[in-house]
Design an enzyme around this catalytic site. Structure first.
Site, PDB file in Angstrom:
ATOM      1  N   ARG A 141      33.095  48.101  42.961  1.00 16.88           N
ATOM      2  CA  ARG A 141      31.815  47.732  43.111  1.00 16.88           C
ATOM      3  C   ARG A 141      31.526  47.810  44.549  1.00 16.88           C
ATOM      4  O   ARG A 141      32.415  48.141  45.377  1.00 16.88           O
ATOM      5  CB  ARG A 141      31.719  46.165  42.950  1.00 16.88           C
ATOM      6  CG  ARG A 141      31.907  45.708  41.492  1.00 16.88           C
ATOM      7  CD  ARG A 141      32.194  43.989  41.566  1.00 16.88           C
ATOM      8  NE  ARG A 141      32.241  43.538  40.069  1.00 16.88           N
ATOM      9  CZ  ARG A 141      33.848  43.406  39.472  1.00 16.88           C
ATOM     10  NH1 ARG A 141      34.742  43.811  40.511  1.00 16.88           N
ATOM     11  NH2 ARG A 141      33.799  43.115  38.568  1.00 16.88           N
ATOM     12  N   LYS A 164      35.511  40.626  42.512  1.00 21.65           N
ATOM     13  CA  LYS A 164      35.093  39.495  41.931  1.00 21.65           C
ATOM     14  C   LYS A 164      35.809  38.654  41.335  1.00 21.65           C
ATOM     15  O   LYS A 164      36.860  39.118  40.505  1.00 21.65           O
ATOM     16  CB  LYS A 164      33.847  40.352  41.067  1.00 21.65           C
ATOM     17  CG  LYS A 164      32.933  39.317  40.344  1.00 21.65           C
ATOM     18  CD  LYS A 164      32.108  39.876  39.573  1.00 21.65           C
ATOM     19  CE  LYS A 164      30.874  38.932  38.757  1.00 21.65           C
ATOM     20  NZ  LYS A 164      29.903  39.733  38.025  1.00 21.65           N
ATOM     21  N   HIS A 222      25.860  51.267  41.791  1.00 20.97           N
ATOM     22  CA  HIS A 222      26.304  50.682  40.734  1.00 20.97           C
ATOM     23  C   HIS A 222      26.615  51.568  39.580  1.00 20.97           C
ATOM     24  O   HIS A 222      27.430  51.346  38.750  1.00 20.97           O
ATOM     25  CB  HIS A 222      25.703  49.436  40.332  1.00 20.97           C
ATOM     26  CG  HIS A 222      26.777  48.595  39.326  1.00 20.97           C
ATOM     27  ND1 HIS A 222      27.827  47.712  39.997  1.00 20.97           N
ATOM     28  CD2 HIS A 222      26.704  48.380  38.003  1.00 20.97           C
ATOM     29  CE1 HIS A 222      28.241  47.087  38.583  1.00 20.97           C
ATOM     30  NE2 HIS A 222      27.536  47.325  37.915  1.00 20.97           N
ATOM     31  N   ARG A 225      29.938  53.412  39.384  1.00 20.25           N
ATOM     32  CA  ARG A 225      30.905  52.557  38.726  1.00 20.25           C
ATOM     33  C   ARG A 225      30.934  52.884  37.262  1.00 20.25           C
ATOM     34  O   ARG A 225      31.706  52.911  36.647  1.00 20.25           O
ATOM     35  CB  ARG A 225      30.535  51.198  38.953  1.00 20.25           C
ATOM     36  CG  ARG A 225      31.606  50.303  38.500  1.00 20.25           C
ATOM     37  CD  ARG A 225      31.414  48.618  38.976  1.00 20.25           C
ATOM     38  NE  ARG A 225      32.104  47.739  38.215  1.00 20.25           N
ATOM     39  CZ  ARG A 225      33.258  47.209  38.144  1.00 20.25           C
ATOM     40  NH1 ARG A 225      34.123  47.975  38.946  1.00 20.25           N
ATOM     41  NH2 ARG A 225      33.723  46.247  37.471  1.00 20.25           N
ATOM     42  N   HIS A 248      37.662  43.829  35.146  1.00 23.58           N
ATOM     43  CA  HIS A 248      36.911  42.961  34.226  1.00 23.58           C
ATOM     44  C   HIS A 248      37.967  42.058  33.606  1.00 23.58           C
ATOM     45  O   HIS A 248      39.005  42.216  33.097  1.00 23.58           O
ATOM     46  CB  HIS A 248      36.471  43.810  32.994  1.00 23.58           C
ATOM     47  CG  HIS A 248      35.129  44.715  33.208  1.00 23.58           C
ATOM     48  ND1 HIS A 248      34.822  45.551  32.199  1.00 23.58           N
ATOM     49  CD2 HIS A 248      34.340  44.421  34.052  1.00 23.58           C
ATOM     50  CE1 HIS A 248      33.799  46.137  32.882  1.00 23.58           C
ATOM     51  NE2 HIS A 248      33.453  45.462  34.022  1.00 23.58           N
ATOM     52  N   TYR A 257      31.203  50.408  27.092  1.00 24.20           N
ATOM     53  CA  TYR A 257      31.422  51.919  27.324  1.00 24.20           C
ATOM     54  C   TYR A 257      31.805  52.462  26.006  1.00 24.20           C
ATOM     55  O   TYR A 257      31.670  53.835  25.792  1.00 24.20           O
ATOM     56  CB  TYR A 257      32.497  51.905  28.288  1.00 24.20           C
ATOM     57  CG  TYR A 257      31.784  51.405  29.840  1.00 24.20           C
ATOM     58  CD1 TYR A 257      30.982  52.124  30.489  1.00 24.20           C
ATOM     59  CD2 TYR A 257      32.438  50.304  30.325  1.00 24.20           C
ATOM     60  CE1 TYR A 257      30.559  51.628  31.659  1.00 24.20           C
ATOM     61  CE2 TYR A 257      32.080  49.846  31.386  1.00 24.20           C
ATOM     62  CZ  TYR A 257      31.109  50.487  32.073  1.00 24.20           C
ATOM     63  OH  TYR A 257      30.590  49.972  33.287  1.00 24.20           O
TER      64      TYR A 257
END
Length: 277
Positions: A141, A164, A222, A225, A248, A257
């Site tokens: 990110r 994150k 982004h 990414r 994630h 994806y």
């Protein structure tokens, strides 16, 4: 339609609730109130509204995004009324299901074309070139990239410490990205521990990083990414590996994806198979 004093007072109380309790933006508050005024204009007193009348009003909106905005306004309003014992009914109508949209991503050729536009004879050009490659090679990110320090690089790996959810992860960096980063750092005279600096030697801001990527690629950081993840999926990478690299917490988030892979396979069959033409 002129609203009754009671209805107008109710809307004013709801407006105050949206602004102060919910903390919504001016634009959102205006949108909620406009939706409710439209409902009242077509159906009358909102506290005496029958379910059939409400559904009939909502049935006018065929666009699912528009419908969902109306639903958000209506549900918030009736929840507000119900919690204050202002109405007998508390409507809670589920949102319309929107079609899944694929995340926007760039191909390697598109990214390379943007990189070729950068003048690397200047320090700022070396930085911009290295930053774009860094984002594309790591899939991190933009906040993670801008928090990265020299000490986070070790033998071709990047330690992402400010991820994150306060999780750490290790990501391998492609040699070309490392070479571009080293070329930038070796020319930089400022001794900051941060990897990315502006022309004044201060930490590069999110706005500046956004402008850099937008200038050469026409997209937000982004998207790089998404491009990283898409390149791996189309190259045959296991979904759980991609999940780990992206940081994630749930595989469900990464599964978006797989739609890119399915779309790619469908395009390949259509282009290459005799029955697909």
């Amino acid at each position: 339609m002129t609203l009754s004093v009671d209805t107008e007072a109710l809307l004013e109380a709801f407006e105050e609730h949206l602004r102060i309790v919910k903390g919504l933006s001016e634009r959102s508050v205006e949108a909620y109130l406009a939706d409710l005024r439209q409902l009242i204009a077509e159906t009358g007193d909102p506290l005496r509204l029958e379910t059939e009348e409400l559904l009939a009003f909502l049935s006018h909106f065929s666009n699912k995004r528009t419908l969902n905005r109306k639903l958000a306004s209506v549900n918030a309003f009736y929840d507000f009324c119900h919690r204050r014992n202002l109405g007998e009914k508390s409507y809670k109508i589920p949102m319309a299901k929107l079609p899944k949209s694929l995340p926007k991503y760039l191909s390697y050729q598109e990214i390379r074309a943007g990189l070729d536009l950068i003048d690397r004879s200047k320090l700022s050009g070396l930085r911009d070139y290295a930053l774009i490659l860094f984002l594309y090679a790591s899939g991190c990110r933009i906040s993670e990239a801008l928090s990265a320090q020299r000490s986070d690089l070790h033998e071709g790996w990047l330690r992402i410490r400010y991820a994150k959810g306060a999780k750490e992860r290790m990501v391998p960096l492609a040699p070309e990205a490392l070479e571009a980063l080293e070329a930038y750092l070796s020319r930089r005279e400022m001794g900051s521990a941060k990897l990315w600096l502006n022309n004044r030697g201060e930490a590069l801001s999110r706005v500046s990083a956004w402008k850099i990527v937008k200038k050469y690629l026409g997209v937000s950081p982004h998207v790089l990414r998404h491009s990283f993840a898409s390149a791996l999926i189309l190259g045959g990478a296991d979904l759980r590996v991609v999940q780990e690299l992206l940081g994630h917490s749930s595989l469900i988030t990464t599964q978006i994806y797989t739609h890119i892979e399915q779309a790619h396979l469908a395009e390949t069959v259509e282009r290459c198979h005799p029955l697909g033409r």
